[in-house]
Design a protein around this motif. Sequence first.
Motif, PDB file in Angstrom:
ATOM      1  N   SER A  18       0.822  -1.211   0.000  1.00 51.08           N
ATOM      2  CA  SER A  18       0.000   0.000   0.000  1.00 51.08           C
ATOM      3  C   SER A  18       0.853   1.257   0.000  1.00 51.08           C
ATOM      4  CB  SER A  18      -0.935   0.005   1.225  1.00 51.08           C
ATOM      5  OG  SER A  18      -1.834  -1.076   1.178  1.00 51.08           O
ATOM      6  N   VAL A  19       1.978   1.222   0.709  1.00 49.97           N
ATOM      7  CA  VAL A  19       2.887   2.377   0.719  1.00 49.97           C
ATOM      8  C   VAL A  19       3.432   2.620  -0.686  1.00 49.97           C
ATOM      9  CG1 VAL A  19       5.069   3.257   1.620  1.00 49.97           C
ATOM     10  CG2 VAL A  19       3.474   2.086   3.141  1.00 49.97           C
ATOM     11  N   THR A  20       3.856   1.539  -1.351  1.00 49.88           N
ATOM     12  CA  THR A  20       4.357   1.683  -2.728  1.00 49.88           C
ATOM     13  C   THR A  20       3.274   2.224  -3.647  1.00 49.88           C
ATOM     14  OG1 THR A  20       5.875  -0.166  -2.373  1.00 49.88           O
ATOM     15  CG2 THR A  20       5.410   0.459  -4.650  1.00 49.88           C
ATOM     16  N   LEU A  21       2.050   1.723  -3.503  1.00 52.61           N
ATOM     17  CA  LEU A  21       0.937   2.193  -4.329  1.00 52.61           C
ATOM     18  C   LEU A  21       0.641   3.666  -4.073  1.00 52.61           C
ATOM     19  CD1 LEU A  21      -1.381   1.508  -6.304  1.00 52.61           C
ATOM     20  CD2 LEU A  21      -2.758   0.951  -4.302  1.00 52.61           C
ATOM     21  N   ALA A  22       0.731   4.079  -2.801  1.00 51.25           N
ATOM     22  CA  ALA A  22       0.487   5.482  -2.474  1.00 51.25           C
ATOM     23  C   ALA A  22       1.496   6.390  -3.170  1.00 51.25           C
ATOM     24  CB  ALA A  22       0.543   5.683  -0.962  1.00 51.25           C
ATOM     25  N   GLY A  23       2.753   5.981  -3.183  1.00 49.18           N
ATOM     26  CA  GLY A  23       3.766   6.771  -3.884  1.00 49.18           C
ATOM     27  C   GLY A  23       3.494   6.863  -5.372  1.00 49.18           C
ATOM     28  N   GLN A  24       3.071   5.763  -5.984  1.00 47.10           N
ATOM     29  CA  GLN A  24       2.744   5.786  -7.413  1.00 47.10           C
ATOM     30  C   GLN A  24       1.560   6.700  -7.689  1.00 47.10           C
ATOM     31  OE1 GLN A  24       2.085   1.657  -8.269  1.00 47.10           O
ATOM     32  NE2 GLN A  24       4.256   1.179  -8.487  1.00 47.10           N
ATOM     33  N   ALA A  25       0.556   6.675  -6.823  1.00 41.48           N
ATOM     34  CA  ALA A  25      -0.617   7.534  -7.021  1.00 41.48           C
ATOM     35  C   ALA A  25      -0.248   9.009  -6.907  1.00 41.48           C
ATOM     36  CB  ALA A  25      -1.706   7.179  -6.006  1.00 41.48           C
ATOM     37  N   ILE A  26       0.618   9.350  -5.949  1.00 41.13           N
ATOM     38  CA  ILE A  26       1.047  10.741  -5.793  1.00 41.13           C
ATOM     39  C   ILE A  26       1.783  11.216  -7.039  1.00 41.13           C
ATOM     40  CG2 ILE A  26       2.617  12.257  -4.524  1.00 41.13           C
ATOM     41  CD1 ILE A  26       1.935  10.652  -2.005  1.00 41.13           C
ATOM     42  N   ARG A  27       2.707  10.380  -7.556  1.00 41.54           N
ATOM     43  CA  ARG A  27       3.450  10.774  -8.762  1.00 41.54           C
ATOM     44  C   ARG A  27       2.521  10.917  -9.956  1.00 41.54           C
ATOM     45  NH1 ARG A  27       7.005   6.417  -7.066  1.00 41.54           N
ATOM     46  NH2 ARG A  27       8.626   7.274  -5.725  1.00 41.54           N
ATOM     47  N   ALA A  28       1.557  10.014 -10.068  1.00 37.38           N
ATOM     48  CA  ALA A  28       0.638  10.066 -11.204  1.00 37.38           C
ATOM     49  C   ALA A  28      -0.194  11.335 -11.191  1.00 37.38           C
ATOM     50  CB  ALA A  28      -0.277   8.834 -11.190  1.00 37.38           C
ATOM     51  N   VAL A  29      -0.753  11.678 -10.034  1.00 40.57           N
ATOM     52  CA  VAL A  29      -1.585  12.875  -9.943  1.00 40.57           C
ATOM     53  C   VAL A  29      -0.754  14.129 -10.137  1.00 40.57           C
ATOM     54  CG1 VAL A  29      -3.108  14.193  -8.434  1.00 40.57           C
ATOM     55  CG2 VAL A  29      -3.274  11.716  -8.487  1.00 40.57           C
ATOM     56  N   ALA A  30       0.443  14.155  -9.544  1.00 39.66           N
ATOM     57  CA  ALA A  30       1.311  15.326  -9.720  1.00 39.66           C
ATOM     58  C   ALA A  30       1.636  15.530 -11.191  1.00 39.66           C
ATOM     59  CB  ALA A  30       2.587  15.164  -8.904  1.00 39.66           C
ATOM     60  N   LEU A  31       1.976  14.433 -11.867  1.00 40.11           N
ATOM     61  CA  LEU A  31       2.307  14.529 -13.288  1.00 40.11           C
ATOM     62  C   LEU A  31       1.109  14.998 -14.100  1.00 40.11           C
ATOM     63  CD1 LEU A  31       4.578  13.909 -15.373  1.00 40.11           C
ATOM     64  CD2 LEU A  31       3.537  11.649 -15.646  1.00 40.11           C
ATOM     65  N   GLY A  32      -0.051  14.413 -13.840  1.00 35.18           N
ATOM     66  CA  GLY A  32      -1.224  14.748 -14.638  1.00 35.18           C
ATOM     67  C   GLY A  32      -1.774  16.132 -14.362  1.00 35.18           C
ATOM     68  N   VAL A  33      -1.915  16.494 -13.095  1.00 35.66           N
ATOM     69  CA  VAL A  33      -2.560  17.754 -12.729  1.00 35.66           C
ATOM     70  C   VAL A  33      -1.642  18.944 -12.985  1.00 35.66           C
ATOM     71  CG1 VAL A  33      -3.483  19.087 -10.796  1.00 35.66           C
ATOM     72  CG2 VAL A  33      -4.112  16.683 -11.066  1.00 35.66           C
ATOM     73  N   VAL A  34      -0.422  18.881 -12.472  1.00 36.44           N
ATOM     74  CA  VAL A  34       0.466  20.044 -12.536  1.00 36.44           C
ATOM     75  C   VAL A  34       0.927  20.307 -13.971  1.00 36.44           C
ATOM     76  CG1 VAL A  34       2.634  21.018 -11.719  1.00 36.44           C
ATOM     77  CG2 VAL A  34       1.196  19.705 -10.159  1.00 36.44           C
ATOM     78  N   VAL A  35       1.361  19.273 -14.674  1.00 35.48           N
ATOM     79  CA  VAL A  35       1.838  19.478 -16.041  1.00 35.48           C
ATOM     80  C   VAL A  35       0.715  19.984 -16.931  1.00 35.48           C
ATOM     81  CG1 VAL A  35       2.772  18.329 -18.074  1.00 35.48           C
ATOM     82  CG2 VAL A  35       3.696  17.790 -15.824  1.00 35.48           C
ATOM     83  N   THR A  36      -0.475  19.417 -16.780  1.00 34.48           N
ATOM     84  CA  THR A  36      -1.612  19.887 -17.571  1.00 34.48           C
ATOM     85  C   THR A  36      -1.937  21.340 -17.259  1.00 34.48           C
ATOM     86  OG1 THR A  36      -2.530  17.645 -17.620  1.00 34.48           O
ATOM     87  CG2 THR A  36      -4.016  19.444 -18.168  1.00 34.48           C
ATOM     88  N   ALA A  37      -1.886  21.710 -15.977  1.00 36.53           N
ATOM     89  CA  ALA A  37      -2.173  23.090 -15.593  1.00 36.53           C
ATOM     90  C   ALA A  37      -1.151  24.055 -16.190  1.00 36.53           C
ATOM     91  CB  ALA A  37      -2.186  23.214 -14.070  1.00 36.53           C
ATOM     92  N   VAL A  38       0.123  23.675 -16.176  1.00 40.08           N
ATOM     93  CA  VAL A  38       1.163  24.540 -16.739  1.00 40.08           C
ATOM     94  C   VAL A  38       0.947  24.735 -18.233  1.00 40.08           C
ATOM     95  CG1 VAL A  38       3.625  24.698 -17.246  1.00 40.08           C
ATOM     96  CG2 VAL A  38       2.874  24.001 -14.965  1.00 40.08           C
ATOM     97  N   VAL A  39       0.691  23.648 -18.958  1.00 34.16           N
ATOM     98  CA  VAL A  39       0.510  23.736 -20.405  1.00 34.16           C
ATOM     99  C   VAL A  39      -0.711  24.584 -20.742  1.00 34.16           C
ATOM    100  CG1 VAL A  39      -0.019  22.399 -22.471  1.00 34.16           C
ATOM    101  CG2 VAL A  39       1.682  21.554 -20.857  1.00 34.16           C
ATOM    102  N   GLN A  40      -1.824  24.363 -20.049  1.00 33.57           N
ATOM    103  CA  GLN A  40      -3.029  25.140 -20.333  1.00 33.57           C
ATOM    104  C   GLN A  40      -2.827  26.615 -20.012  1.00 33.57           C
ATOM    105  OE1 GLN A  40      -6.027  22.629 -18.154  1.00 33.57           O
ATOM    106  NE2 GLN A  40      -7.142  22.855 -20.077  1.00 33.57           N
ATOM    107  N   ALA A  41      -2.190  26.912 -18.879  1.00 36.71           N
ATOM    108  CA  ALA A  41      -1.987  28.313 -18.509  1.00 36.71           C
ATOM    109  C   ALA A  41      -1.067  29.018 -19.500  1.00 36.71           C
ATOM    110  CB  ALA A  41      -1.417  28.401 -17.093  1.00 36.71           C
TER     111      ALA A  41
END
Length: 361
Positions: free
Chosen positions: A205-228
């Motif tokens: 579960s700890v490993t999965l939590a780290g993967q989920a954090i990286r996935a959301v950071a990559l998807g949300v932040v990068v998309t926000a930067v490109v759109q802005a």
Amino acid sequence: MTSVPGFRELPRILLAVLFIALMIIASLWILRPFLPALIWSTLVVVATWPLMRAAQKRLWGKRGLAVIVMTTVLVLVVIVPLALAMLTIIEHAGDFGDVLKRLAHAVMPAPPGWVEQVPLIGPKLATEWQAIAALSTDELHARIAPYGKDIAPWILGKAGTLAAFFLHLLLTVIFSALLYYQGEAAADGVRAFARRLAGIRGEQSVTLAGQAIRAVALGVVVTAVVQAVLGGIGLAVAGVPLAGFLTALMFVLAVAQIGVVPVLALAVAWLYWSGNPMWGTVMLVWTVIVGGLDNIMRPLLIRRGADLPLVLIFAGVIGGLLAFGIVGLFVGPVVLAVAYTQLSAWVSEGVEGRDGSGAAR
């Protein structure tokens, strides 16, 4: 009557549990001022840990040099732009209110003929547009003026927390540097605690939590930067005033999952009101393109980071945002991902147990 040994131990166990609970609550209460910065630094370090390892490998295996590089990059790429965005929003809050007031005295033209031809929403959009265009200057002023009057004091009211905001940014940088330097030890401690609670499943579960954090950071932040960035380029080319302020605002709204469309739609309305229908039309098309990027980029980026159902991650992003604010963007998907994985493993073990015992399939 003979007393039961286990019953005699019950008060001691209850007192021990109560003492541990009180110590945890007291510790959290003492650490409460540092918790936001600690949570954000943990999210940042977990999301960028592969980059830190790559930097260390290129810097002759020197962890100290890698920490200096990653901390510098964090300051330049994340902290400084975020601070500048907040300062830009606060600095131009009064100007934004003045623009709204000037719009209230403008005359809105009738909708172009092509608006009614837009599929699905065209007739309704043309009707609403025509209703607004039919308003007199005084009526339009009465509708818009309250927003122009209230928005500047509301944003400037947040300036009182600006010092606390920058203090949290500073603490985030410090905690991030410490976590970068002692990342393995911290991760081993978390895994050991999870393993003590739930065995091998807790460690997974700890490993999965780290993967989920990286996935959301990559998807949300990068998309926000490109759109802005794309939205800001469109605003600057079209000659919309306060393009820097609106770009910063779009980035904040995109990270908050509101999106860039409200700001771009306001720019389209301003262009039509100011007598630039050609640029208004171009900006409208650009709004549709930029506003729709998140439906393409974000799923692709998130799926690259974690092999989880996309609906689960989106539900975690939106639900976490509503429940916990901005930090919920990461906490929500992590909680749902761990719960989903644990539940799936538990159900699978039950099915395998039935099959192994010879039960009917």
